[in-house]
Motif scaffolding. Structure first.
Motif, PDB file in Angstrom:
ATOM      1  N   LYS A 139      50.637  66.420  -0.165  1.00  0.00           N
ATOM      2  CA  LYS A 139      49.485  67.280   0.116  1.00  0.00           C
ATOM      3  C   LYS A 139      48.918  67.911  -1.139  1.00  0.00           C
ATOM      4  N   GLY A 140      47.603  68.053  -1.167  1.00  0.00           N
ATOM      5  CA  GLY A 140      46.952  68.805  -2.222  1.00  0.00           C
ATOM      6  C   GLY A 140      46.878  70.275  -1.811  1.00  0.00           C
ATOM      7  N   ALA A 141      46.149  71.063  -2.595  1.00  0.00           N
ATOM      8  CA  ALA A 141      46.061  72.492  -2.292  1.00  0.00           C
ATOM      9  C   ALA A 141      45.159  72.715  -1.082  1.00  0.00           C
ATOM     10  N   ALA A 142      45.506  73.729  -0.272  1.00  0.00           N
ATOM     11  CA  ALA A 142      44.675  74.097   0.871  1.00  0.00           C
ATOM     12  C   ALA A 142      43.703  75.192   0.436  1.00  0.00           C
ATOM     13  N   ALA A 143      42.530  75.205   1.068  1.00  0.00           N
ATOM     14  CA  ALA A 143      41.602  76.312   0.809  1.00  0.00           C
ATOM     15  C   ALA A 143      42.072  77.534   1.591  1.00  0.00           C
ATOM     16  N   ALA A 144      41.435  78.669   1.356  1.00  0.00           N
ATOM     17  CA  ALA A 144      41.829  79.901   2.049  1.00  0.00           C
ATOM     18  C   ALA A 144      41.673  79.716   3.560  1.00  0.00           C
ATOM     19  N   VAL A 145      42.619  80.269   4.298  1.00  0.00           N
ATOM     20  CA  VAL A 145      42.598  80.157   5.752  1.00  0.00           C
ATOM     21  C   VAL A 145      42.029  81.444   6.336  1.00  0.00           C
ATOM     22  N   THR A 146      41.029  81.308   7.188  1.00  0.00           N
ATOM     23  CA  THR A 146      40.466  82.512   7.811  1.00  0.00           C
ATOM     24  C   THR A 146      40.940  82.609   9.255  1.00  0.00           C
ATOM     25  N   GLN A 147      40.878  83.819   9.780  1.00  0.00           N
ATOM     26  CA  GLN A 147      41.232  84.048  11.170  1.00  0.00           C
ATOM     27  C   GLN A 147      40.319  83.230  12.084  1.00  0.00           C
ATOM     28  N   GLU A 148      39.081  83.116  11.682  1.00  0.00           N
ATOM     29  CA  GLU A 148      38.112  82.366  12.481  1.00  0.00           C
ATOM     30  C   GLU A 148      38.517  80.894  12.584  1.00  0.00           C
ATOM     31  N   LEU A 149      38.987  80.351  11.461  1.00  0.00           N
ATOM     32  CA  LEU A 149      39.416  78.951  11.463  1.00  0.00           C
ATOM     33  C   LEU A 149      40.613  78.769  12.403  1.00  0.00           C
ATOM     34  N   ILE A 150      41.564  79.681  12.316  1.00  0.00           N
ATOM     35  CA  ILE A 150      42.748  79.603  13.183  1.00  0.00           C
ATOM     36  C   ILE A 150      42.315  79.601  14.648  1.00  0.00           C
ATOM     37  N   GLU A 151      41.451  80.526  14.979  1.00  0.00           N
ATOM     38  CA  GLU A 151      41.039  80.648  16.379  1.00  0.00           C
ATOM     39  C   GLU A 151      40.266  79.426  16.848  1.00  0.00           C
ATOM     40  N   ARG A 152      39.457  78.887  15.956  1.00  0.00           N
ATOM     41  CA  ARG A 152      38.671  77.711  16.333  1.00  0.00           C
ATOM     42  C   ARG A 152      39.593  76.512  16.591  1.00  0.00           C
ATOM     43  N   LEU A 153      40.621  76.375  15.755  1.00  0.00           N
ATOM     44  CA  LEU A 153      41.523  75.233  15.906  1.00  0.00           C
ATOM     45  C   LEU A 153      42.380  75.316  17.163  1.00  0.00           C
ATOM     46  N   ILE A 154      42.836  76.519  17.485  1.00  0.00           N
ATOM     47  CA  ILE A 154      43.777  76.640  18.603  1.00  0.00           C
ATOM     48  C   ILE A 154      43.052  76.746  19.945  1.00  0.00           C
ATOM     49  N   ALA A 155      41.756  77.083  19.912  1.00  0.00           N
ATOM     50  CA  ALA A 155      41.022  77.312  21.167  1.00  0.00           C
ATOM     51  C   ALA A 155      41.122  76.148  22.163  1.00  0.00           C
ATOM     52  N   PRO A 156      40.891  74.881  21.737  1.00  0.00           N
ATOM     53  CA  PRO A 156      40.963  73.804  22.732  1.00  0.00           C
ATOM     54  C   PRO A 156      42.363  73.658  23.338  1.00  0.00           C
ATOM     55  N   TYR A 157      43.381  73.939  22.539  1.00  0.00           N
ATOM     56  CA  TYR A 157      44.764  73.866  23.017  1.00  0.00           C
ATOM     57  C   TYR A 157      44.959  74.881  24.152  1.00  0.00           C
TER      58      TYR A 157
END
Ligand code: NAI
Length: 644
Positions: free
Chosen positions: A579-597
């Motif tokens: 893996k390369g470096a990850a960009a900063a993780v925002t709360q919004e990104l977390i919520e968007r990813l988990i929402a369909p689950y």
């Protein structure tokens, strides 16, 4: 004085033999009543002052399984929790302070409070038999070994091994216990009483720790040892998610394992742990797991012989697992070439898990290649795991139904075909049930038991009993696309894969979900499952409609299928994604990813695919690794737990 749970005998050498046989229970656990009685027995012993004391179990199931976790559910306040810690802490100190030699004779499991009791004895003898295991698994419930474990284990085996056992909950067998100094001897069952008698009479000097380990126990060096352990721990678990292993480390480092030493509010205190959500959620999962286990008890069915057809990724590993768990297995495929890789993987599994040469050989003997498929006539369970092709499966089952024993289970491992379709030509379609394993079989505990419209309820219960027999966790699900696990994973993976198409780095998406608490991010998961399988599952769930995510389709077209082919969204080396470096993780990104689950998990419960929300949580934790500290997706939605 007569006791309910403890039996005291004194032999002619004046050795007291104290047998723990918890009344009205199949397993010895240290409930409040048991501990109170034990304390009274110790007072009597102190007064009668025998030459030595041997503590043993009256149960064939094992020594002591630990505290009575049922009682944890009655805890209403922090004071209640501290009272439980207090009574165990006091009684173990009382045991440790007895002026004569004390010995724990351990046969079978010796967990949690059970090991703390054994550690408070001067000697420990481990009976070398398959069920003998020592562990302090409190960390798995989000709490710490507060009955003296954190104080005594490092003194007995040294801080390195002790911290590892306490911070992971890992267990060791009799031989390992002897090697690491946890047990003074490891003896075969037939000489156990005699060995205990001799050691109690001889009272040899207690073993000393190797110099380095005793140095590491010195107050001056503890901070250094702890900081190294903390670094390793931080790479594995986040403190906000799982505070208990950190608390264990600090309780040892700063307070020598005394749970009453940390001041109020100290992160190493029991109060802080039980007031947080993690312990409550992990204890909830413990009970959900017990509930799944009990699903296997609704039928008395017991299999001796399993016949598996299809020695591919799934069938081969299912066959190996069943053989390892003691069943006779015949494994059928079209030719010897198709069977060979499965037999090779089976051998590797036996070696890894069984270690003992004789056990490995016995397991290998139980796994029988069977190209002709003769095993189907004798099997109690028949599991079909051939290509995902309806016509071929139908043809195969027509033959199987004709030759199978009348009471045998006829099961398919299909992921995406409808049971009603596979069973359409059955003379008796009520015999067909889905037993849906997950890949990799050896690691995944959950197995979905799929009931179609025609499946007989008793057949499904028999299938669940079989799944317990091979030590997996059964969950009843309705025959609907994706069942529980793939149905919920599908939209979640789909969304993440489409975000890659939109230009997001896989590393960032994965980092967001591990931050949330998933053991692995969605892109790494897709690579691990196999991109071809993801494509196929996605199509099946979408009912054939819709375009698959573009990058996914391109990778599959180019033969880059993920981990198994060495390249997918990531390049894979030695089983690890580069893996390369990850960009900063925002709360919004977390919520968007988990929402369909989360949305899909709610839909599954609303549609009655599983019995209730609790079992949906259980299935999704054990089938998809949903952040255990959150107690499952539906528990998470229902609770006011702090959003990560
Ligand atoms: P695979 O392609 O690795 O293995 C299939 C095996 O079946 C091959 O070795 C093939 O030679 C054999 N076979 C085909 N027709 C046969 C016949 N008529 N008689 C005897 N052997 C025959 O497939 P895989 O991935 O193991 O999948 C098998 C089943 O398990 C499918 O129904 C799939 O949906 C299901 N499944 C797959 C999972 C996965 O992750 N691969 C997970 C859970 C279920």
């Amino acid at each position: 004085m007569a006791h309910k749970h403890w039996k005291l005998d004194t032999d002619r050498d004046n050795i007291a033999w104290l047998t723990f046989d918890k009344a009205e229970a199949s397993t010895n656990t240290l409930s409040g009543a048991v501990v109170a009685e034990f304390s009274a027995v110790l007072d009597e012993l102190r007064a009668s002052n025998p030459r030595a004391l041997v503590i043993r179990s009256g149960k064939s199931s094992g020594f002591i399984a630990g505290a009575d976790v049922e009682e944890f559910t009655t805890i209403a306040s922090t004071d209640d929790a501290l009272a439980i810690v207090r009574r165990g802490w006091d009684v173990m100190n009382k045991l440790a302070a007895l002026p004569f030699p004390t010995l724990a004779l351990v046969n079978g499991f010796c967990m949690g409070g059970g090991l703390e009791l054994a550690l408070a004895c001067r000697y420990r003898i481990a009976v070398d038999q398959p069920g003998t295991r020592f562990a302090l698994p409190e960390v798995m419930l989000g709490i710490l070994p507060g009955w003296g474990g954190v104080m005594r284990l490092p003194r007995v085996v040294g801080p390195t091994a002790a911290l590892d056992m306490m911070m992971t909950g890992r267990s060791v067998d009799a031989r390992r216990a002897k090697l690491m100094g946890l047990a003074d001897a490891s003896v075969p069952p037939r000489v156990m009483d005699n060995s205990a008698r001799i050691m109690a009479l001889e009272a040899p000097p207690q073993k000393k720790l190797p110099v380095l380990q005793s140095l590491m126990n010195l107050p001056l060096l503890r901070p250094l040892v702890a900081s190294m352990a903390r670094k390793q721990l931080a790479a594995r678990v986040q403190r906000e998610h799982y505070p208990a292993p950190y608390a264990i480390l600090e309780l040892w480092q700063k307070y020598d394992g005394d749970p009453f030493a940390p001041p109020a509010g100290d992160p190493a205190s029991v109060a802080t742990l039980v007031e947080g959500n993690t312990a409550r959620n992990l204890i909830r999962i413990f009970f959900l797991q017990e509930r799944m286990k009990s699903l296997g008890k609704e039928s008395g069915f017991e299999a001796r012989h399993v016949h598996v057809i299809g020695a591919g990724v799934m069938g081969g590993d299912v066959a190996a697992w069943c053989a390892m768990r003691g069943l006779t297995v015949t494994l059928q495929d079209q030719n010897a070439g198709a069977l060979a890789p499965a037999m090779k993987r089976a051998h590797a599994l036996f070696k890894r898990r069984l270690r003992d040469q004789r056990l490995i050989r016995d397991a290998a003997d139980r796994l029988i290649p069977d190209i002709a498929g003769d095993g189907a006539r004798r099997a109690d369970v028949i599991i079909e795991a051939i290509f995902e092709n309806l016509e071929v499966k139908r043809e195969l089952f027509a033959k199987l139904e004709a030759v199978a024993k009348p009471g045998a289970i006829l099961a398919t491992n299909t992921s995406s075909l409808k049971l009603a379709d596979i069973g359409a030509n059955f003379a008796n379609p009520s015999r067909l049930v889905g037993i849906h394993f997950f890949n990799p079989v050896a690691q995944m505990q959950l197995v979905e038991i799929v009931s179609g419209a025609n499946t007989d309820g008793e057949t499904a219960r028999m299938a669940a009993a079989f799944v317990r027999q091979i030590d997996k966790l059964p969950l009843h699900v309705k025959d609907s696309p994706g069942f529980l696990v793939n149905r919920v994973l599908g939209p979640y993976l789909n969304q993440a894969l489409r975000m890659v198409d939109d230009g997001m780095a896989p590393e960032t998406l994965d980092a967001a979900m591990t931050r949330f608490g998933m053991p692995m991010g969605p892109i790494e998961l897709a690579d691990t499952v196999g991109l071809d399988i993801c494509m196929h599952a996605g199509k099946a769930l979408a009912g054939g409609g819709g375009e698959p995510p573009k990058k996914l389709a391109d990778l599959v077209a180019a033969g880059n299928l993920g981990k198994k082919s060495g390249r997918g969204f990531y390049a894979w080396q030695n089983g690890k994604p580069q893996k390369g470096a990850a960009a900063a993780v925002t709360q919004e990104l977390i919520e968007r990813l988990i929402a369909p689950y989360l949305k899909e998990a709610q839909a599954v419960v609303a549609e009655g695919i599983v019995t209730d929300a609790d079992l949906a949580d259980a299935g999704l934790i054990f089938g998809t690794g949903f952040a255990p500290f959150l107690g499952g997706p539906l528990n998470y939605l229902a609770s006011d737990s702090v959003r990560p």
